[in-house]
Design a protein around this motif. Sequence first.
Motif, PDB file in Angstrom:
ATOM      1  N   ALA A   1      15.336 -13.339   2.398  1.00  0.00           N
ATOM      2  CA  ALA A   1      14.319 -13.697   1.402  1.00  0.00           C
ATOM      3  C   ALA A   1      12.982 -13.066   1.748  1.00  0.00           C
ATOM      4  N   THR A   2      12.697 -12.948   3.033  1.00  0.00           N
ATOM      5  CA  THR A   2      11.453 -12.331   3.485  1.00  0.00           C
ATOM      6  C   THR A   2      11.390 -10.869   3.063  1.00  0.00           C
ATOM      7  N   ILE A   3      12.475 -10.152   3.314  1.00  0.00           N
ATOM      8  CA  ILE A   3      12.520  -8.733   2.952  1.00  0.00           C
ATOM      9  C   ILE A   3      12.407  -8.580   1.435  1.00  0.00           C
ATOM     10  N   GLY A   4      13.113  -9.446   0.700  1.00  0.00           N
ATOM     11  CA  GLY A   4      13.097  -9.377  -0.748  1.00  0.00           C
ATOM     12  C   GLY A   4      11.771  -9.747  -1.373  1.00  0.00           C
ATOM     13  N   PHE A   5      10.976 -10.562  -0.667  1.00  0.00           N
ATOM     14  CA  PHE A   5       9.693 -10.999  -1.222  1.00  0.00           C
ATOM     15  C   PHE A   5       8.801  -9.829  -1.612  1.00  0.00           C
ATOM     16  N   PHE A   6       8.810  -8.784  -0.831  1.00  0.00           N
ATOM     17  CA  PHE A   6       7.881  -7.674  -1.080  1.00  0.00           C
ATOM     18  C   PHE A   6       8.143  -6.985  -2.418  1.00  0.00           C
ATOM     19  N   ASP A   7       9.362  -7.100  -2.927  1.00  0.00           N
ATOM     20  CA  ASP A   7       9.638  -6.524  -4.236  1.00  0.00           C
ATOM     21  C   ASP A   7       8.851  -7.227  -5.339  1.00  0.00           C
TER      22      ASP A   7
ATOM     23  N   ILE B   1       5.775  -8.108  -5.173  1.00  0.00           N
ATOM     24  CA  ILE B   1       4.360  -7.710  -5.168  1.00  0.00           C
ATOM     25  C   ILE B   1       4.202  -6.188  -5.124  1.00  0.00           C
ATOM     26  N   GLY B   2       5.223  -5.493  -5.612  1.00  0.00           N
ATOM     27  CA  GLY B   2       5.086  -4.046  -5.733  1.00  0.00           C
ATOM     28  C   GLY B   2       5.936  -3.219  -4.809  1.00  0.00           C
ATOM     29  N   GLY B   3       6.651  -3.852  -3.871  1.00  0.00           N
ATOM     30  CA  GLY B   3       7.501  -3.111  -2.950  1.00  0.00           C
ATOM     31  C   GLY B   3       6.808  -2.818  -1.640  1.00  0.00           C
ATOM     32  N   LEU B   4       7.601  -2.788  -0.577  1.00  0.00           N
ATOM     33  CA  LEU B   4       7.021  -2.615   0.755  1.00  0.00           C
ATOM     34  C   LEU B   4       6.319  -1.271   0.946  1.00  0.00           C
ATOM     35  N   PRO B   5       6.820  -0.154   0.427  1.00  0.00           N
ATOM     36  CA  PRO B   5       6.066   1.105   0.579  1.00  0.00           C
ATOM     37  C   PRO B   5       4.656   1.023  -0.004  1.00  0.00           C
TER      38      PRO B   5
ATOM     39  N   ALA C   1       1.059   1.202   2.086  1.00  0.00           N
ATOM     40  CA  ALA C   1      -0.009   2.136   1.717  1.00  0.00           C
ATOM     41  C   ALA C   1      -1.313   1.392   1.467  1.00  0.00           C
ATOM     42  N   TYR C   2      -1.231   0.256   0.804  1.00  0.00           N
ATOM     43  CA  TYR C   2      -2.432  -0.535   0.534  1.00  0.00           C
ATOM     44  C   TYR C   2      -3.058  -1.019   1.835  1.00  0.00           C
ATOM     45  N   CYS C   3      -2.233  -1.613   2.700  1.00  0.00           N
ATOM     46  CA  CYS C   3      -2.764  -2.193   3.940  1.00  0.00           C
ATOM     47  C   CYS C   3      -3.365  -1.133   4.847  1.00  0.00           C
ATOM     48  N   GLN C   4      -2.687   0.004   4.973  1.00  0.00           N
ATOM     49  CA  GLN C   4      -3.203   1.053   5.845  1.00  0.00           C
ATOM     50  C   GLN C   4      -4.466   1.682   5.264  1.00  0.00           C
ATOM     51  N   GLY C   5      -4.507   1.832   3.954  1.00  0.00           N
ATOM     52  CA  GLY C   5      -5.723   2.348   3.334  1.00  0.00           C
ATOM     53  C   GLY C   5      -6.881   1.389   3.477  1.00  0.00           C
ATOM     54  N   LEU C   6      -6.602   0.093   3.325  1.00  0.00           N
ATOM     55  CA  LEU C   6      -7.649  -0.910   3.466  1.00  0.00           C
ATOM     56  C   LEU C   6      -8.152  -0.981   4.902  1.00  0.00           C
TER      57      LEU C   6
END
Length: 389
Positions: free
Chosen positions: A271-277, A279-283, A287-292
């Motif tokens: 469920a943890t892995i699936g959660f990211f789908d 909110i836009g997907g883990l990739p 990208a958002y987190c590293q850019g921020l």
Amino acid sequence: MVASLGQAVRHHWGLRDDILFLNHGSYGATPKAVLAEQRRWQALMEENPVNFMRRVLPPALAQARADLARFLRADPGDLGFVENATGGVNAVLRSLGFAQGDEILVTSHGYNAVKQTVHFIEEKSGAVIRIAEVPFPLDGPGAITAAVTSNLSDRTRLVILDHITSPTATIQPLKELIAVCKSEKRLVLVDGAHAPGMLDLDVPAIGADFYTGNCHKWLCAPKGCAFLWVAPDRQASIHPTTISHPFRTGFAEEFSWTGTRDASAWLSVGATIGFFDTIGGLPAVRAYCQGLATEAAEMLSSAWGTRIGTPASLRGNMATIRLPERFRDIPAQTILDELWERHRIEVPVHHFGGDPWVRISAAPYNHIQEYEVLRNAVLAYSGTASDRN
């Protein structure tokens, strides 16, 4: 950056509205949907504990291990669940037989709990810890490789490398480091506490003998969800720190049962892995987190007139920024307490190499305005321990 992240997704987490949580890296934060899945497993367990432990748990745990293995590009049989990366390190160090004079090589950027475990092995076996002094701040990976290479010796039995260091938030050049160690026929254990979720992992391809990582940090799993991967040719000698009924039945089986415990954190990893789908997907999240993290670090270092601890190529979702010179002689705990008590900013502060540093995390729910509050709080701070109302 992805516009749908930041404040727009914060409601997925149960974080208080009156705090600035800039320290996801320490313990993570678990989304409400994943916590609900964990509670579902806990409720199922309590409906009939015997049935759950004997009939439900074994196949459910095997499925969870398969879900995680797919995410890590690994074979499920090469994975064992542990509660945290420190537990994975302990399992390896306590399983390997060290002799008097054997050296265990770590770096000066390594996690303190890991070093303490090595000290424990020192006392029990007569092995010796050897610390490769890696400078900081860093301008590139060369100094890391040089420090490790120069400290390998004929007595080196095991090299412990961080994938991403905790105190300095530095992504280590694992490919080069492991190649050097393997050319000298040395065992390698990677402490990947911060890597799952932050980096796109192919664990077997990393080339280490042992790899342990947390799922509760950047993968946002419930607390107590981590794994130990062991290369097939090393599994016969590795056992969990608690020996139980499955002893000598195989690596994965031994780690699947060490006694009665709440396995709901492990069972929720799918469920943890699936959660990211949702909110836009883990990739996109990466990208958002590293850019921020980069945007915030550059803004803070510019405003404070200091520097970032590492170049962008050695950073992920975290960054270390040196505090202004006036903070040098103030205890880190005093600064940390000031930021929390006056501004409700949760962010780690520590001294490293004699300099004061702040380590910021950039999680999916963070946004740049939060780091601006940190910027202003530091600028307004007089630099004395008595600077409080």
